[in-house]
Design a protein around this motif. Sequence first.
Motif, PDB file in Angstrom:
ATOM      1  N   ARG A  80      -2.743   5.226   2.523  1.00  0.00           N
ATOM      2  CA  ARG A  80      -3.347   6.064   1.631  1.00  0.00           C
ATOM      3  C   ARG A  80      -4.304   5.161   0.734  1.00  0.00           C
ATOM      4  N   ARG A  81      -4.084   3.973   0.467  1.00  0.00           N
ATOM      5  CA  ARG A  81      -5.099   3.215  -0.520  1.00  0.00           C
ATOM      6  C   ARG A  81      -6.176   2.843   0.427  1.00  0.00           C
ATOM      7  N   ASP A  82      -5.992   2.291   1.639  1.00  0.00           N
ATOM      8  CA  ASP A  82      -7.144   1.947   2.371  1.00  0.00           C
ATOM      9  C   ASP A  82      -7.231   2.726   3.726  1.00  0.00           C
ATOM     10  N   THR A  83      -8.079   3.763   3.413  1.00  0.00           N
ATOM     11  CA  THR A  83      -8.289   4.463   4.847  1.00  0.00           C
ATOM     12  C   THR A  83      -9.150   3.773   5.751  1.00  0.00           C
ATOM     13  N   ALA A  84      -9.729   2.798   5.523  1.00  0.00           N
ATOM     14  CA  ALA A  84     -10.553   1.968   6.616  1.00  0.00           C
ATOM     15  C   ALA A  84      -9.467   1.421   7.265  1.00  0.00           C
ATOM     16  N   ALA A  85      -8.432   0.640   6.654  1.00  0.00           N
ATOM     17  CA  ALA A  85      -7.556   0.129   7.553  1.00  0.00           C
ATOM     18  C   ALA A  85      -6.676   1.145   8.650  1.00  0.00           C
ATOM     19  N   ALA A  86      -6.535   2.280   8.071  1.00  0.00           N
ATOM     20  CA  ALA A  86      -5.829   3.173   8.901  1.00  0.00           C
ATOM     21  C   ALA A  86      -6.848   3.749   9.935  1.00  0.00           C
ATOM     22  N   ASN A  87      -7.885   3.778   9.728  1.00  0.00           N
ATOM     23  CA  ASN A  87      -9.029   4.159  10.971  1.00  0.00           C
ATOM     24  C   ASN A  87      -9.086   2.882  12.016  1.00  0.00           C
ATOM     25  N   LEU A 116      -6.625   0.876  12.750  1.00  0.00           N
ATOM     26  CA  LEU A 116      -5.431   0.951  13.277  1.00  0.00           C
ATOM     27  C   LEU A 116      -5.611   1.851  14.666  1.00  0.00           C
ATOM     28  N   LEU A 117      -6.085   3.070  14.186  1.00  0.00           N
ATOM     29  CA  LEU A 117      -6.081   4.340  15.001  1.00  0.00           C
ATOM     30  C   LEU A 117      -7.090   4.114  16.136  1.00  0.00           C
ATOM     31  N   SER A 118      -8.042   3.366  15.920  1.00  0.00           N
ATOM     32  CA  SER A 118      -9.192   3.098  16.684  1.00  0.00           C
ATOM     33  C   SER A 118      -9.008   2.479  17.921  1.00  0.00           C
ATOM     34  N   ASP A 156      -0.846   9.306   7.289  1.00  0.00           N
ATOM     35  CA  ASP A 156       0.282   9.428   7.986  1.00  0.00           C
ATOM     36  C   ASP A 156       0.378   9.247   9.401  1.00  0.00           C
ATOM     37  N   HIS A 157      -0.737   9.290  10.033  1.00  0.00           N
ATOM     38  CA  HIS A 157      -0.899   9.096  11.433  1.00  0.00           C
ATOM     39  C   HIS A 157      -0.804   7.485  11.708  1.00  0.00           C
ATOM     40  N   ALA A 158      -1.478   6.597  10.755  1.00  0.00           N
ATOM     41  CA  ALA A 158      -1.460   5.166  10.840  1.00  0.00           C
ATOM     42  C   ALA A 158      -0.168   4.912  10.556  1.00  0.00           C
ATOM     43  N   ALA A 159       0.510   5.389   9.612  1.00  0.00           N
ATOM     44  CA  ALA A 159       1.784   5.134   9.024  1.00  0.00           C
ATOM     45  C   ALA A 159       2.762   5.137  10.153  1.00  0.00           C
ATOM     46  N   TRP A 160       2.896   6.244  10.941  1.00  0.00           N
ATOM     47  CA  TRP A 160       3.877   6.430  12.155  1.00  0.00           C
ATOM     48  C   TRP A 160       3.552   5.609  13.095  1.00  0.00           C
ATOM     49  N   THR A 161       2.400   5.356  13.293  1.00  0.00           N
ATOM     50  CA  THR A 161       1.819   4.302  14.475  1.00  0.00           C
ATOM     51  C   THR A 161       2.503   3.042  14.180  1.00  0.00           C
TER      52      THR A 161
END
Length: 75
Positions: free
Chosen positions: A29-36, A38-40, A54-59
């Motif tokens: 939630r703080r770092d959406t770039a990191a989430a994106n 991971l999900l890329s 949430d998607h990145a956290a569950w991943t």
Amino acid sequence: FRLITGRKPKASERSVLVYALSRRRALYRRDTAAANKLLSVGLSKRDPALNVADHAAWTAVARLMINLSEALTKG
């Protein structure tokens, strides 16, 4: 958890997974770039209908479970 290990998680294991999910949600939630980032990774495209944090956290939690030694030696 059951699909990966073949059993239900113990209470202590469940607590660890819930804590890990909570920490990862806060991080992404703080770092959406990191989430994106991971999900890329991977062949599947990210579903834009899902919340990115949430998607990145569950991943991240799924990756944690897949890397359990019990999961690696199952069967």
